[in-house]
Design a protein around this motif. Structure first.
Motif, PDB file in Angstrom:
ATOM      1  N   THR A  82     -23.611  39.991 -64.473  1.00 43.41           N
ATOM      2  CA  THR A  82     -22.991  40.868 -63.495  1.00 43.41           C
ATOM      3  C   THR A  82     -21.834  40.098 -62.895  1.00 43.41           C
ATOM      4  N   GLY A  83     -20.832  40.809 -62.398  1.00 44.32           N
ATOM      5  CA  GLY A  83     -19.630  40.125 -61.923  1.00 44.32           C
ATOM      6  C   GLY A  83     -19.350  40.363 -60.458  1.00 44.32           C
ATOM      7  N   ALA A 125     -14.839  32.195 -64.376  1.00 37.37           N
ATOM      8  CA  ALA A 125     -16.237  31.976 -64.749  1.00 37.37           C
ATOM      9  C   ALA A 125     -17.161  31.950 -63.542  1.00 37.37           C
ATOM     10  N   GLU A 126     -16.698  31.398 -62.415  1.00 35.96           N
ATOM     11  CA  GLU A 126     -17.568  31.288 -61.244  1.00 35.96           C
ATOM     12  C   GLU A 126     -17.946  32.641 -60.659  1.00 35.96           C
ATOM     13  N   ASN A 127     -17.250  33.702 -61.046  1.00 35.39           N
ATOM     14  CA  ASN A 127     -17.531  35.029 -60.517  1.00 35.39           C
ATOM     15  C   ASN A 127     -18.696  35.721 -61.222  1.00 35.39           C
ATOM     16  N   PHE A 128     -19.218  35.117 -62.274  1.00 40.78           N
ATOM     17  CA  PHE A 128     -20.277  35.763 -63.035  1.00 40.78           C
ATOM     18  C   PHE A 128     -21.640  35.145 -62.768  1.00 40.78           C
ATOM     19  N   VAL A 129     -22.641  35.998 -62.734  1.00 38.97           N
ATOM     20  CA  VAL A 129     -24.022  35.571 -62.548  1.00 38.97           C
ATOM     21  C   VAL A 129     -24.840  36.152 -63.700  1.00 38.97           C
ATOM     22  N   PHE A 294     -20.230  29.857 -53.790  1.00 45.24           N
ATOM     23  CA  PHE A 294     -19.728  31.111 -54.330  1.00 45.24           C
ATOM     24  C   PHE A 294     -20.448  31.474 -55.631  1.00 45.24           C
ATOM     25  N   PRO A 295     -20.786  32.741 -55.857  1.00 46.21           N
ATOM     26  CA  PRO A 295     -20.517  33.885 -54.985  1.00 46.21           C
ATOM     27  C   PRO A 295     -21.495  34.057 -53.837  1.00 46.21           C
TER      28      PRO A 295
END
Length: 349
Positions: A82-83, A125-129, A294-295
């Protein structure tokens, strides 16, 4: 690729768009599996128009990693994710203190950066889990609105045994009902003018429901609480009326948290304003769904409780559509066609 682009108020178009490409070493391209319409999307469609004419719209999504930049090690093609749609500057005073939701230049995809109403979307990349195996793409597309709710509730220090009133039983309000239960609330009072929505709130865990059409909200609530009021009042309707009324629901020393966005001037009558002062209320504004690291814990916590089955979102979804059907459903929502709850698009179909 197929996409929905917002050109103006009540002007959203199903069009071809250029597929995103890897440009930075931390870029990740995701094939969108599910993407939802947010309440803020409706407000921009109906009232405000786009930030940039013709921008690909949408920001609540989930999907599968298609391609990654050369510096990305935590994700690989095929990962289910998920983003987080938020983009922060990293340079302002708030960002330096890791208060990302207060970034001076905070933005989200779908505004000045291509959004997720498309077959593919690109973010750092850091925005995705990553999504747990037992969370499907529909649920994962709703991690962002879930995180919006919990971001606000974290501010209130809601505790087990608390009594909570939630104004508005739209998607945010219905998520708030469930989060209040997860936080251990003893009593939850759902408030809305739509009895069908109130019925859903009751099914999701509200202890009692209040319809303002039956009389002043604060009077009904005080009857139900034997004159006490609640520990926490949540404004989730985004109405200029409820944004004033919410102050009358708390007991002395209680907390009010604003999740809704009223698109108009809020005129607070003396009766409501005096509740802030005389009851020494704590009033919290809540913006976005991000924190540090983050996030933020909001995202992992949302996925945790979705995976456990304690946070249920499937019942909120009323329409599952192709992107091609986007212009029609947006116009139906604008015309207040009944029976439309959460709308999910599947770009692949």
């Amino acid at each position: 690729m197929k996409s929905l682009k917002l050109y103006g108020k009540r002007d959203i178009r199903y069009e071809e768009a250029t597929k995103p490409a890897i440009e930075k070493q931390d870029d990740v391209i995701v094939k969108v599996k599910a993407v939802g319409i947010c309440g803020s999307d409706i407000s921009r469609y109906m009232k405000l128009g786009p930030y940039e004419e013709g921008m690909i719209f949408g920001h609540e999504f989930s999907g599968v990693v298609e391609k990654v930049g050369r510096a990305v090690v935590q994700l690989k093609p095929g990962d289910r994710v998920t983003g987080c749609p938020a983009l922060y500057c990293g340079k302002c005073e708030s960002c330096k203190k890791s208060e990302y939701a207060r970034c001076e230049k905070l933005t989200v995809i779908g505004s000045t950066y291509p959004g997720a109403f498309a077959e593919y979307v690109k973010l750092p990349a850091e925005n995705f889990v990553k999504i747990p195996a037992d969370v499907d793409f529909d649920a994962a597309s709703m991690v962002e609105p879930s995180s919006v709710v919990i971001h606000g509730l974290y501010k209130t220090m809601m505790h087990p045994g608390a009594e909570v009133a939630i104004m508005g039983s739209g998607n945010i309000g219905l998520l708030a009902v469930q989060w209040a239960n997860i936080f251990g609330a003893k009593k939850i009072y759902a408030i809305d003018i739509d009895n069908e929505k109130l019925a859903i709130a009751k099914a999701l865990g509200a202890s009692a429901t209040i319809n303002p059409k039956d009389g002043p909200v604060h009077e009904q609530l005080m009857t139900l609480t034997e004159g006490r009021g609640v520990d926490v009042a949540v404004e989730a309707a985004g109405s200029i009326v409820t944004s004033a009324q919410v102050f009358s629901l708390c007991k002395k020393g209680g907390s009010v948290v604003f999740l809704g966005i009223p698109y108009g001037d809020v005129n607070v009558e003396r009766f409501y304003f005096e509740k802030i002062v005389r009851n020494e209320l704590k009033v919290y504004g809540s913006w976005n769904a991000i924190s540090a690291p983050f996030p933020g814990k909001e995202w992992e916590t949302s996925l945790q409780f979705m995976a456990s089955g304690q946070l249920k979102v499937d019942g909120l979804i009323t329409h599952r559509l192709s992107l091609k059907e986007g212009p029609e459903i947006f116009e139906q929502i604008a015309n207040k066609v009944p029976g439309i709850g959460k709308v999910i698009f599947y770009p692949e179909i």
